[in-house]
Design a protein around this motif. Structure first.
Motif, mmCIF file in Angstrom:
data_model
loop_
_atom_site.group_PDB
_atom_site.id
_atom_site.type_symbol
_atom_site.label_atom_id
_atom_site.label_comp_id
_atom_site.label_asym_id
_atom_site.label_seq_id
_atom_site.Cartn_x
_atom_site.Cartn_y
_atom_site.Cartn_z
ATOM 1 N N ASN A 2 -10.417 4.117 14.744
ATOM 2 C CA ASN A 2 -9.387 3.732 13.791
ATOM 3 C C ASN A 2 -9.564 2.250 13.461
ATOM 4 N N ARG A 3 -10.012 1.944 12.269
ATOM 5 C CA ARG A 3 -10.269 0.556 11.885
ATOM 6 C C ARG A 3 -9.184 0.032 10.959
ATOM 7 N N VAL A 4 -7.956 0.064 11.392
ATOM 8 C CA VAL A 4 -6.868 -0.471 10.588
ATOM 9 C C VAL A 4 -6.909 -1.986 10.728
ATOM 10 N N PRO A 5 -7.216 -2.706 9.659
ATOM 11 C CA PRO A 5 -7.297 -4.163 9.755
ATOM 12 C C PRO A 5 -5.915 -4.792 9.862
ATOM 13 N N ASP A 9 -5.968 -9.437 6.214
ATOM 14 C CA ASP A 9 -7.386 -9.537 6.547
ATOM 15 C C ASP A 9 -8.180 -9.855 5.280
ATOM 16 N N THR A 10 -9.078 -10.817 5.404
ATOM 17 C CA THR A 10 -9.900 -11.215 4.265
ATOM 18 C C THR A 10 -11.300 -10.599 4.334
ATOM 19 N N GLY A 11 -11.509 -9.689 5.259
ATOM 20 C CA GLY A 11 -12.825 -9.099 5.452
ATOM 21 C C GLY A 11 -13.524 -9.664 6.671
ATOM 22 N N LEU A 12 -13.067 -10.814 7.137
ATOM 23 C CA LEU A 12 -13.679 -11.438 8.307
ATOM 24 C C LEU A 12 -13.461 -10.592 9.554
ATOM 25 N N TRP A 13 -12.247 -10.101 9.747
ATOM 26 C CA TRP A 13 -11.951 -9.269 10.914
ATOM 27 C C TRP A 13 -12.833 -8.027 10.897
ATOM 28 N N VAL A 16 -16.386 -8.867 11.940
ATOM 29 C CA VAL A 16 -16.495 -9.097 13.390
ATOM 30 C C VAL A 16 -16.457 -7.765 14.127
ATOM 31 N N MET A 17 -15.560 -6.860 13.724
ATOM 32 C CA MET A 17 -15.464 -5.554 14.380
ATOM 33 C C MET A 17 -16.727 -4.725 14.163
ATOM 34 N N ALA A 18 -17.308 -4.811 12.981
ATOM 35 C CA ALA A 18 -18.545 -4.073 12.706
ATOM 36 C C ALA A 18 -19.682 -4.597 13.581
ATOM 37 N N ALA A 19 -19.768 -5.915 13.730
ATOM 38 C CA ALA A 19 -20.821 -6.501 14.571
ATOM 39 C C ALA A 19 -20.636 -6.125 16.036
ATOM 40 N N ALA A 20 -19.390 -5.910 16.449
ATOM 41 C CA ALA A 20 -19.097 -5.565 17.840
ATOM 42 C C ALA A 20 -19.045 -4.053 18.056
ATOM 43 N N ALA A 21 -19.274 -3.282 17.022
ATOM 44 C CA ALA A 21 -19.168 -1.826 17.067
ATOM 45 C C ALA A 21 -17.776 -1.397 17.518
#
Length: 116
Positions: A2-5, A9-13, A16-21
């Motif tokens: 569940n990727r509820v930002p 959120d400006t896309g930065l969060w 970061v979540m995508a890079a951390a899987a």
């Protein structure tokens, strides 16, 4: 997952979540070795919290460097995504406390700044 930002959120969060899987990136700076989980915290965004009854885990995008967690908020928000990591609240808070204790210990080792 569940990727509820977070709100605003400006896309930065999300970056970061995508890079951390979508998984907390703590490798023991919180004081826990995380040995059972390959040396990395097992908390996943949207998954169950580390304790029963805590609800779904919501990861934070915060400075990867523990000392960066002590920066004022306006400096943290100016950091680039390469300087940020995904943190679960438990690891984030424990790492921040440990960094603060280390800073206080270093200041005490320098000696008092008294007049006498």
């Amino acid at each position: 997952m569940n990727r509820v930002p977070p709100l605003a959120d400006t896309g930065l969060w999300q970056a970061v979540m995508a890079a951390a899987a979508g998984r907390c990136q703590c490798r023991g700076t919180c004081g826990t070795s995380h040995d059972k989980d390959g040396g990395r915290c097992k908390t996943v965004h949207g998954g169950y919290g580390p304790r029963h009854g805590t609800g779904a885990a919501r990861l934070l995008a915060a400075p990867a460097d523990p000392n960066g967690l002590l920066l004022p908020p306006h400096r943290i928000t100016a950091l680039p995504k390469q300087a940020l990591a995904a943190w679960c609240p438990a690891c984030h808070d424990a790492t921040r406390r440990n960094a603060h204790k280390a800073l206080e210990a270093a200041a005490a080792a320098d000696g008092p700044d008294g007049l006498f």
